[in-house]
Design a protein around this motif. Sequence first.
Motif, PDB file in Angstrom:
ATOM      1  N   ALA A  75      28.243  50.440 -21.174  1.00  0.00           N
ATOM      2  CA  ALA A  75      27.838  49.141 -21.729  1.00  0.00           C
ATOM      3  C   ALA A  75      27.993  48.037 -20.680  1.00  0.00           C
ATOM      4  CB  ALA A  75      28.658  48.817 -22.973  1.00  0.00           C
ATOM      5  N   ARG A  76      29.084  48.069 -19.909  1.00  0.00           N
ATOM      6  CA  ARG A  76      29.282  47.064 -18.855  1.00  0.00           C
ATOM      7  C   ARG A  76      28.211  47.195 -17.768  1.00  0.00           C
ATOM      8  NH1 ARG A  76      33.727  44.123 -19.459  1.00  0.00           N
ATOM      9  NH2 ARG A  76      35.463  44.921 -20.698  1.00  0.00           N
ATOM     10  N   ARG A  77      27.845  48.422 -17.427  1.00  0.00           N
ATOM     11  CA  ARG A  77      26.790  48.646 -16.437  1.00  0.00           C
ATOM     12  C   ARG A  77      25.464  48.076 -16.940  1.00  0.00           C
ATOM     13  NH1 ARG A  77      23.084  52.856 -15.798  1.00  0.00           N
ATOM     14  NH2 ARG A  77      22.289  53.048 -13.687  1.00  0.00           N
ATOM     15  N   PHE A  78      25.138  48.347 -18.200  1.00  0.00           N
ATOM     16  CA  PHE A  78      23.914  47.825 -18.802  1.00  0.00           C
ATOM     17  C   PHE A  78      23.932  46.295 -18.784  1.00  0.00           C
ATOM     18  CE2 PHE A  78      21.675  46.312 -22.625  1.00  0.00           C
ATOM     19  CZ  PHE A  78      20.399  46.762 -22.341  1.00  0.00           C
ATOM     20  N   ALA A  79      25.060  45.696 -19.143  1.00  0.00           N
ATOM     21  CA  ALA A  79      25.178  44.231 -19.146  1.00  0.00           C
ATOM     22  C   ALA A  79      24.962  43.665 -17.745  1.00  0.00           C
ATOM     23  CB  ALA A  79      26.549  43.818 -19.687  1.00  0.00           C
ATOM     24  N   ASP A  80      25.529  44.313 -16.736  1.00  0.00           N
ATOM     25  CA  ASP A  80      25.325  43.863 -15.355  1.00  0.00           C
ATOM     26  C   ASP A  80      23.850  43.931 -14.979  1.00  0.00           C
ATOM     27  OD1 ASP A  80      28.005  43.317 -14.892  1.00  0.00           O
ATOM     28  OD2 ASP A  80      28.408  45.266 -13.959  1.00  0.00           O
ATOM     29  N   GLN A  81      23.191  45.002 -15.388  1.00  0.00           N
ATOM     30  CA  GLN A  81      21.761  45.141 -15.096  1.00  0.00           C
ATOM     31  C   GLN A  81      20.952  44.048 -15.794  1.00  0.00           C
ATOM     32  OE1 GLN A  81      21.542  49.279 -16.415  1.00  0.00           O
ATOM     33  NE2 GLN A  81      20.871  49.857 -14.358  1.00  0.00           N
ATOM     34  N   LEU A  82      21.287  43.752 -17.041  1.00  0.00           N
ATOM     35  CA  LEU A  82      20.601  42.672 -17.762  1.00  0.00           C
ATOM     36  C   LEU A  82      20.749  41.349 -17.027  1.00  0.00           C
ATOM     37  CD1 LEU A  82      21.565  43.104 -21.543  1.00  0.00           C
ATOM     38  CD2 LEU A  82      19.274  43.253 -20.579  1.00  0.00           C
ATOM     39  N   GLN A  83      21.989  41.043 -16.645  1.00  0.00           N
ATOM     40  CA  GLN A  83      22.255  39.757 -15.990  1.00  0.00           C
ATOM     41  C   GLN A  83      21.499  39.645 -14.672  1.00  0.00           C
ATOM     42  OE1 GLN A  83      24.101  38.345 -13.228  1.00  0.00           O
ATOM     43  NE2 GLN A  83      23.564  36.373 -14.119  1.00  0.00           N
ATOM     44  N   LYS A  84      21.505  40.699 -13.892  1.00  0.00           N
ATOM     45  CA  LYS A  84      20.809  40.678 -12.602  1.00  0.00           C
ATOM     46  C   LYS A  84      19.295  40.618 -12.781  1.00  0.00           C
ATOM     47  CE  LYS A  84      24.486  42.984 -10.121  1.00  0.00           C
ATOM     48  NZ  LYS A  84      25.038  44.267  -9.725  1.00  0.00           N
ATOM     49  N   ARG A  85      18.767  41.315 -13.761  1.00  0.00           N
ATOM     50  CA  ARG A  85      17.322  41.393 -13.971  1.00  0.00           C
ATOM     51  C   ARG A  85      16.752  40.066 -14.488  1.00  0.00           C
ATOM     52  NH1 ARG A  85      14.429  46.293 -14.483  1.00  0.00           N
ATOM     53  NH2 ARG A  85      12.340  45.992 -15.335  1.00  0.00           N
ATOM     54  N   TYR A  86      17.474  39.403 -15.402  1.00  0.00           N
ATOM     55  CA  TYR A  86      16.924  38.214 -16.052  1.00  0.00           C
ATOM     56  C   TYR A  86      17.638  36.917 -15.702  1.00  0.00           C
ATOM     57  CZ  TYR A  86      14.836  41.951 -18.771  1.00  0.00           C
ATOM     58  OH  TYR A  86      14.162  43.087 -19.144  1.00  0.00           O
ATOM     59  N   GLY A  87      18.797  36.998 -15.071  1.00  0.00           N
ATOM     60  CA  GLY A  87      19.524  35.794 -14.680  1.00  0.00           C
ATOM     61  C   GLY A  87      20.080  35.010 -15.854  1.00  0.00           C
ATOM     62  N   LEU A  88      20.296  35.677 -16.979  1.00  0.00           N
ATOM     63  CA  LEU A  88      20.834  35.013 -18.160  1.00  0.00           C
ATOM     64  C   LEU A  88      22.275  35.455 -18.397  1.00  0.00           C
ATOM     65  CD1 LEU A  88      17.793  35.470 -20.580  1.00  0.00           C
ATOM     66  CD2 LEU A  88      18.513  33.368 -19.429  1.00  0.00           C
ATOM     67  N   PRO A  89      23.050  34.617 -19.077  1.00  0.00           N
ATOM     68  CA  PRO A  89      24.425  35.010 -19.386  1.00  0.00           C
ATOM     69  C   PRO A  89      24.465  36.173 -20.375  1.00  0.00           C
ATOM     70  CG  PRO A  89      23.919  32.853 -20.331  1.00  0.00           C
ATOM     71  CD  PRO A  89      22.731  33.273 -19.534  1.00  0.00           C
ATOM     72  N   VAL A  90      25.522  36.964 -20.247  1.00  0.00           N
ATOM     73  CA  VAL A  90      25.744  38.114 -21.115  1.00  0.00           C
ATOM     74  C   VAL A  90      27.147  37.999 -21.697  1.00  0.00           C
ATOM     75  CG1 VAL A  90      25.910  40.631 -21.239  1.00  0.00           C
ATOM     76  CG2 VAL A  90      24.240  39.573 -19.693  1.00  0.00           C
ATOM     77  N   ALA A  91      27.239  38.188 -23.004  1.00  0.00           N
ATOM     78  CA  ALA A  91      28.538  38.172 -23.680  1.00  0.00           C
ATOM     79  C   ALA A  91      28.791  39.549 -24.277  1.00  0.00           C
ATOM     80  CB  ALA A  91      28.558  37.112 -24.780  1.00  0.00           C
ATOM     81  N   PHE A  92      30.053  39.931 -24.318  1.00  0.00           N
ATOM     82  CA  PHE A  92      30.447  41.196 -24.924  1.00  0.00           C
ATOM     83  C   PHE A  92      31.070  40.943 -26.286  1.00  0.00           C
ATOM     84  CE2 PHE A  92      29.660  44.095 -21.552  1.00  0.00           C
ATOM     85  CZ  PHE A  92      29.841  43.378 -20.376  1.00  0.00           C
ATOM     86  N   VAL A  93      30.866  41.888 -27.193  1.00  0.00           N
ATOM     87  CA  VAL A  93      31.486  41.853 -28.510  1.00  0.00           C
ATOM     88  C   VAL A  93      32.112  43.220 -28.759  1.00  0.00           C
ATOM     89  CG1 VAL A  93      31.011  41.766 -30.991  1.00  0.00           C
ATOM     90  CG2 VAL A  93      29.909  40.150 -29.462  1.00  0.00           C
ATOM     91  N   ASP A  94      33.340  43.210 -29.211  1.00  0.00           N
ATOM     92  CA  ASP A  94      34.013  44.445 -29.607  1.00  0.00           C
ATOM     93  C   ASP A  94      33.186  45.063 -30.728  1.00  0.00           C
ATOM     94  OD1 ASP A  94      35.629  46.409 -30.708  1.00  0.00           O
ATOM     95  OD2 ASP A  94      37.400  45.122 -30.849  1.00  0.00           O
ATOM     96  N   GLU A  95      32.641  46.243 -30.478  1.00  0.00           N
ATOM     97  CA  GLU A  95      31.748  46.838 -31.463  1.00  0.00           C
ATOM     98  C   GLU A  95      32.418  47.872 -32.352  1.00  0.00           C
ATOM     99  OE1 GLU A  95      28.515  48.739 -29.293  1.00  0.00           O
ATOM    100  OE2 GLU A  95      29.506  50.645 -29.631  1.00  0.00           O
ATOM    101  N   ARG A  96      33.740  47.939 -32.309  1.00  0.00           N
ATOM    102  CA  ARG A  96      34.413  48.905 -33.178  1.00  0.00           C
ATOM    103  C   ARG A  96      33.977  48.693 -34.626  1.00  0.00           C
ATOM    104  NH1 ARG A  96      40.509  48.168 -31.186  1.00  0.00           N
ATOM    105  NH2 ARG A  96      39.640  46.122 -30.763  1.00  0.00           N
TER     106      ARG A  96
END
Length: 147
Positions: A75-96
């Motif tokens: 999930a962190r890898r995907f978030a990094d890819q999103l941020q780099k690809r689109y230049g937008l902020p990414v927030a994480f949410v505990d998905e338990r």
Amino acid sequence: MSCVLGFDVGSKLTGVAVGNPFTASARALTTITVRDGEPDWQRIDALQKEWLPNTFIVGLPLTLDGGEQPASRAARRFADQLQKRYGLPVAFVDERHSSQDAAHRFAEARASGLKRRRDAAHIDAEAAAVIVERWLIESPAQPAIDH
């Protein structure tokens, strides 16, 4: 009007939802196929162009005691890819427990006639909606994490 796109990252499917910060609500959009650890970026590109989000929300799968696990790293890898690809902020949410919440929502919708058995294929998108709503409700005044 600004919106957020949320993701429930999986090894085979990633659920996608759109959220409205003004109403603190979200709705399931679709699922994206993941092959060899990579999501279908063309579909994500199309969703980004269609919705023009100002933030991405990514569910962070943690162990019951709050620790990281292999799915957390994905999930962190995907978030990094999103941020780099689109230049937008990414927030994480505990998905338990988001999948259980999504299954409960689906069961209620089926019982009321709003969903059919065949709609169960989109449970990952419903889990993404749960994730987005958690972020909208719990973090409305907090800026997204820009990494």
